[in-house]
Every structure is written in structure tokens, then in C-alpha cells.
Design a protein around this motif. Structure first.
Motif, PDB file in Angstrom:
ATOM      1  N   ARG A 199     -29.587  18.939   2.279  1.00 34.00           N
ATOM      2  CA  ARG A 199     -28.342  18.250   1.909  1.00 34.00           C
ATOM      3  C   ARG A 199     -27.191  18.740   2.780  1.00 34.00           C
ATOM      4  O   ARG A 199     -26.324  17.961   3.164  1.00 34.00           O
ATOM      5  CB  ARG A 199     -28.047  18.468   0.433  1.00 34.00           C
ATOM      6  CG  ARG A 199     -28.959  17.675  -0.476  1.00 34.00           C
ATOM      7  CD  ARG A 199     -28.598  17.839  -1.962  1.00 34.00           C
ATOM      8  NE  ARG A 199     -29.525  17.125  -2.804  1.00 34.00           N
ATOM      9  CZ  ARG A 199     -30.507  17.680  -3.499  1.00 34.00           C
ATOM     10  NH1 ARG A 199     -30.695  18.984  -3.474  1.00 34.00           N
ATOM     11  NH2 ARG A 199     -31.309  16.941  -4.238  1.00 34.00           N
ATOM     12  N   LYS A 229     -34.548   4.530   4.979  1.00 30.68           N
ATOM     13  CA  LYS A 229     -33.511   5.134   4.127  1.00 30.68           C
ATOM     14  C   LYS A 229     -32.370   5.695   4.967  1.00 30.68           C
ATOM     15  O   LYS A 229     -31.540   6.452   4.471  1.00 30.68           O
ATOM     16  CB  LYS A 229     -34.123   6.234   3.259  1.00 30.68           C
ATOM     17  CG  LYS A 229     -35.154   5.697   2.280  1.00 30.68           C
ATOM     18  CD  LYS A 229     -35.740   6.784   1.432  1.00 30.68           C
ATOM     19  CE  LYS A 229     -36.775   6.175   0.493  1.00 30.68           C
ATOM     20  NZ  LYS A 229     -37.268   7.128  -0.465  1.00 30.68           N
ATOM     21  N   GLY A 233     -26.839  16.939   5.798  1.00 26.86           N
ATOM     22  CA  GLY A 233     -26.415  15.553   5.649  1.00 26.86           C
ATOM     23  C   GLY A 233     -27.458  14.620   5.063  1.00 26.86           C
ATOM     24  O   GLY A 233     -27.227  13.414   4.961  1.00 26.86           O
ATOM     25  N   PHE A 234     -28.608  15.162   4.676  1.00 24.21           N
ATOM     26  CA  PHE A 234     -29.648  14.323   4.075  1.00 24.21           C
ATOM     27  C   PHE A 234     -29.254  13.963   2.648  1.00 24.21           C
ATOM     28  O   PHE A 234     -28.716  14.794   1.907  1.00 24.21           O
ATOM     29  CB  PHE A 234     -30.994  15.053   4.045  1.00 24.21           C
ATOM     30  CG  PHE A 234     -31.701  15.068   5.358  1.00 24.21           C
ATOM     31  CD1 PHE A 234     -32.674  14.125   5.644  1.00 24.21           C
ATOM     32  CD2 PHE A 234     -31.395  16.010   6.318  1.00 24.21           C
ATOM     33  CE1 PHE A 234     -33.328  14.137   6.851  1.00 24.21           C
ATOM     34  CE2 PHE A 234     -32.039  16.030   7.532  1.00 24.21           C
ATOM     35  CZ  PHE A 234     -33.011  15.083   7.805  1.00 24.21           C
ATOM     36  N   THR A 235     -29.549  12.734   2.283  1.00 25.17           N
ATOM     37  CA  THR A 235     -29.361  12.290   0.905  1.00 25.17           C
ATOM     38  C   THR A 235     -30.579  11.489   0.497  1.00 25.17           C
ATOM     39  O   THR A 235     -31.257  10.893   1.332  1.00 25.17           O
ATOM     40  CB  THR A 235     -28.114  11.396   0.755  1.00 25.17           C
ATOM     41  OG1 THR A 235     -28.260  10.253   1.601  1.00 25.17           O
ATOM     42  CG2 THR A 235     -26.847  12.147   1.113  1.00 25.17           C
ATOM     43  N   TRP A 236     -30.869  11.521  -0.771  1.00 26.77           N
ATOM     44  CA  TRP A 236     -31.914  10.669  -1.336  1.00 26.77           C
ATOM     45  C   TRP A 236     -31.402  10.244  -2.700  1.00 26.77           C
ATOM     46  O   TRP A 236     -30.641  10.955  -3.355  1.00 26.77           O
ATOM     47  CB  TRP A 236     -33.275  11.351  -1.373  1.00 26.77           C
ATOM     48  CG  TRP A 236     -33.301  12.759  -1.845  1.00 26.77           C
ATOM     49  CD1 TRP A 236     -33.555  13.193  -3.100  1.00 26.77           C
ATOM     50  CD2 TRP A 236     -33.056  13.941  -1.071  1.00 26.77           C
ATOM     51  NE1 TRP A 236     -33.487  14.561  -3.166  1.00 26.77           N
ATOM     52  CE2 TRP A 236     -33.177  15.045  -1.924  1.00 26.77           C
ATOM     53  CE3 TRP A 236     -32.736  14.172   0.266  1.00 26.77           C
ATOM     54  CZ2 TRP A 236     -33.000  16.358  -1.499  1.00 26.77           C
ATOM     55  CZ3 TRP A 236     -32.556  15.466   0.685  1.00 26.77           C
ATOM     56  CH2 TRP A 236     -32.695  16.540  -0.180  1.00 26.77           C
ATOM     57  N   ASN A 252     -31.350  22.076  -0.799  1.00 23.61           N
ATOM     58  CA  ASN A 252     -29.922  22.311  -0.600  1.00 23.61           C
ATOM     59  C   ASN A 252     -29.560  22.404   0.880  1.00 23.61           C
ATOM     60  O   ASN A 252     -28.527  21.895   1.310  1.00 23.61           O
ATOM     61  CB  ASN A 252     -29.464  23.568  -1.345  1.00 23.61           C
ATOM     62  CG  ASN A 252     -29.445  23.367  -2.838  1.00 23.61           C
ATOM     63  OD1 ASN A 252     -29.311  22.235  -3.332  1.00 23.61           O
ATOM     64  ND2 ASN A 252     -29.594  24.446  -3.587  1.00 23.61           N
ATOM     65  N   ASP A 280     -36.990  14.610  -5.322  1.00 22.22           N
ATOM     66  CA  ASP A 280     -36.984  15.978  -4.809  1.00 22.22           C
ATOM     67  C   ASP A 280     -38.392  16.458  -4.476  1.00 22.22           C
ATOM     68  O   ASP A 280     -38.627  17.034  -3.413  1.00 22.22           O
ATOM     69  CB  ASP A 280     -36.352  16.942  -5.811  1.00 22.22           C
ATOM     70  CG  ASP A 280     -34.836  16.822  -5.878  1.00 22.22           C
ATOM     71  OD1 ASP A 280     -34.249  16.031  -5.118  1.00 22.22           O
ATOM     72  OD2 ASP A 280     -34.244  17.536  -6.714  1.00 22.22           O
TER      73      ASP A 280
END
Length: 110
Positions: free
Chosen positions: A42, A88, A45-48, A39, A54
């Protein structure tokens, strides 16, 4: 003094082995602490793409501690994280932020 160096040289492989043994059966088990880490990432600003990643992201966070314990520099860690996540969209600043958060949350010596 020689005994201390010998002991220090033995500590890193023993710690890495202990981490591998302790996490081998729970490699995909996400703890509440891990969810907090995800969390906070995220929030940076990280997204996957999928929740299935996870565990991979958490494992990378723990790997930062193992690498740091084994003497990797901040730059070497950033290059390693960037080589894995660069495709990514993760840049070096993002990699450094991830390393700092990993050290804060997972590394026992901080």
C-alpha cells in the motif's frame, strides 16, 4: 555431478509441494508478516478493492517465490503479475515493484 543435477531437479517440485501442503490449511490466515507485506505494498501505491482480497495478494507474493525457484525470469514474472493485475490498473513498473518486495519479504534465498 549427475547426482547433484538429479537432486536439484527434485528439489523444486518437493519445495512447491511443501509450500502447498503447509499453506493448504491456512490459505486465508493472514500473519503479521503478511500484514507488513500488505502495508508496504500500500505504501508503494497498490490498492485493492476489499480486505477479502488480502489473502489473494499475499498468495500472489508467495507464488512469486515459487515461480522464481522454478526459473522464471523477472520479465516472465512481471508479465504474469501484470496479466492478473493489469485490469485493476497495475502497470509493468508496479508489477516489478511487487515482485521485488515479494522476493525481499517471502523468498527464503534472499
Amino acid at each position: 555431478m549427475a547426482a547433484r543435477r538429479w537432486l536439484a531437479g527434485l528439489a523444486a517440485p518437493v519445495m512447491a509441494g511443501a509450500v502447498l501442503l503447509c499453506t493448504a490449511g491456512t490459505a486465508s490466515a493472514i500473519t503479521t508478516h503478511d500484514v507488513d507485506f500488505l502495508n508496504r505494498l500500500r505504501g508503494l501505491g497498490f490498492t485493492w478493492p476489499t480486505p477479502q482480497e488480502d489473502a489473494d495478494v499475499v498468495n500472489m507474493g508467495h507464488q512469486v517465490c515459487i515461480d522464481r525457484w522454478n526459473g522464471f525470469s523477472q520479465d516472465a514474472l512481471a508479465q504474469d503479475v501484470h496479466s492478473n493485475l493489469g485490469p485493476k490498473g497495475v502497470n509493468f513498473a508496479d508489477a516489478t515493484a511487487m515482485i521485488n518486495l515479494s522476493e525481499e519479504m517471502f523468498c527464503p534465498y534472499h
